[in-house]
Scaffold this active site. Structure first.
Site, PDB file in Angstrom:
ATOM      1  N   GLU A  41      11.450  38.839  12.446  1.00 48.15           N
ATOM      2  CA  GLU A  41      10.749  39.607  13.469  1.00 48.15           C
ATOM      3  C   GLU A  41      10.938  38.897  14.806  1.00 48.15           C
ATOM      4  OE1 GLU A  41       7.068  41.743  11.068  1.00 48.15           O
ATOM      5  OE2 GLU A  41       6.657  39.969  12.298  1.00 48.15           O
ATOM      6  N   ASP A  52      -2.876  39.410  18.744  1.00 48.54           N
ATOM      7  CA  ASP A  52      -2.480  38.067  18.332  1.00 48.54           C
ATOM      8  C   ASP A  52      -3.583  37.048  18.570  1.00 48.54           C
ATOM      9  OD1 ASP A  52       0.281  38.537  17.502  1.00 48.54           O
ATOM     10  OD2 ASP A  52       0.602  39.091  19.588  1.00 48.54           O
ATOM     11  N   TYR A 166       4.109  47.645   6.998  1.00 46.66           N
ATOM     12  CA  TYR A 166       3.448  46.368   7.243  1.00 46.66           C
ATOM     13  C   TYR A 166       1.964  46.546   6.949  1.00 46.66           C
ATOM     14  CZ  TYR A 166       2.498  41.997   9.866  1.00 46.66           C
ATOM     15  OH  TYR A 166       2.116  40.731  10.248  1.00 46.66           O
TER      16      TYR A 166
END
Length: 263
Positions: A41, A52, A166
């Protein structure tokens, strides 16, 4: 476009491109591939990375100070493709893609030999123009599925995804955790009702034990913060340290060799 995950669990390795600089990122990626990462990735640094945790936030700040942009990441991928057939996807927020233009973005991915993209903050409900451009070029479109998603939404995510799905192991931001929750396994079970695509589990995976545990119910584990933190903690020897970390994952569970994407 389906990315190959065999045997399981495969490793999807995330790196923030440009941290600490693009030349080192190239070395890190090639070292990760040599250590048997199946998919890379390519993280595009962004100034407001809401999904994040602090480790990747710091990496994005360092990369942005280096002036790293989406265009630089695409050029880096083209370099890597000349040396490796490893699966590669762009991992980004939508703003840099929108600024470039959807058609230009998809064309640039194809031109660089990148296999697809995961746009973290693009809801599947608003993705039709993006999907159209990507599918015209046979590029993988990877979407995030969360434990809090309804069954109807999981179905839409599964239908829009190609390459793999995902599965986010828990609510919240990225970052290593001491233990995996039961949410990940339950989510994978729910997704299996809607897709035969490979399912990769991410967010919070950092140890060989967690990596092996994911392999019991999913096709791959995504490891990001633990890799980025390894880079942060080992200035001057980033690539070798990442390779050593990845090889340690096989202490509990066997790792696959890098694999070439298939259409």
């Amino acid at each position: 476009m389906t990315l190959r995950f065999n045997p399981k669990p495969s490793l999807v390795a995330y790196v923030t491109c440009g941290d600490p600089d693009l030349a080192t990122t190239r070395d890190i990626i090639l070292a990760a591939v040599d250590a048997s990462a199946a998919i890379i990735e390519l993280g595009v640094p962004f100034s407001d990375p809401l999904a994040d945790g602090p480790v990747i936030q710091r990496a994005s700040e360092r990369a942005l100070r280096q002036g790293t942009t989406l265009t630089h990441v695409l050029a880096l991928a083209k370099e890597i493709r000349q040396e490796s057939s490893v699966g590669m996807i762009i991992f980004t927020y939508f703003n840099p893609v929108l600024r470039m233009g959807l058609g230009k973005f998809a064309a640039a991915l194809a031109g660089a030999g990148i296999d697809g993209a995961l746009i973290t903050d693009l809801p599947v409900e608003e993705a039709a123009p993006y999907l159209r451009e990507m599918r015209q070029r046979n590029l993988a479109t990877v979407f995030l599925a969360a434990p809090t998603s309804s069954d109807e939404r999981l179905k839409r995510i599964a239908q829009a995804s190609t390459g793999f799905v995902y599965a986010v192991s828990r609510a919240g931001v990225t970052g290593a955790r001491k233990r995996l929750t039961d949410d990940a396994q339950k989510l994978v079970r729910r997704l299996r009702r809607h897709t035969k695509l490979p399912i990769a589990v991410g967010f919070g995976i950092s140890t060989p034990e967690q990596f092996a545990a994911v392999g019991k119910f999913a096709d791959a584990a995504v490891i990001g913060s633990a890799i980025v933190e390894t880079i942060e903690r080992n200035p001057g020897k980033e690539a070798e340290s990442v390779a050593q970390f990845i090889r340690q994952l096989s202490a509990v569970s066997p790792q696959p060799s890098a694999s070439k994407p298939q259409s």
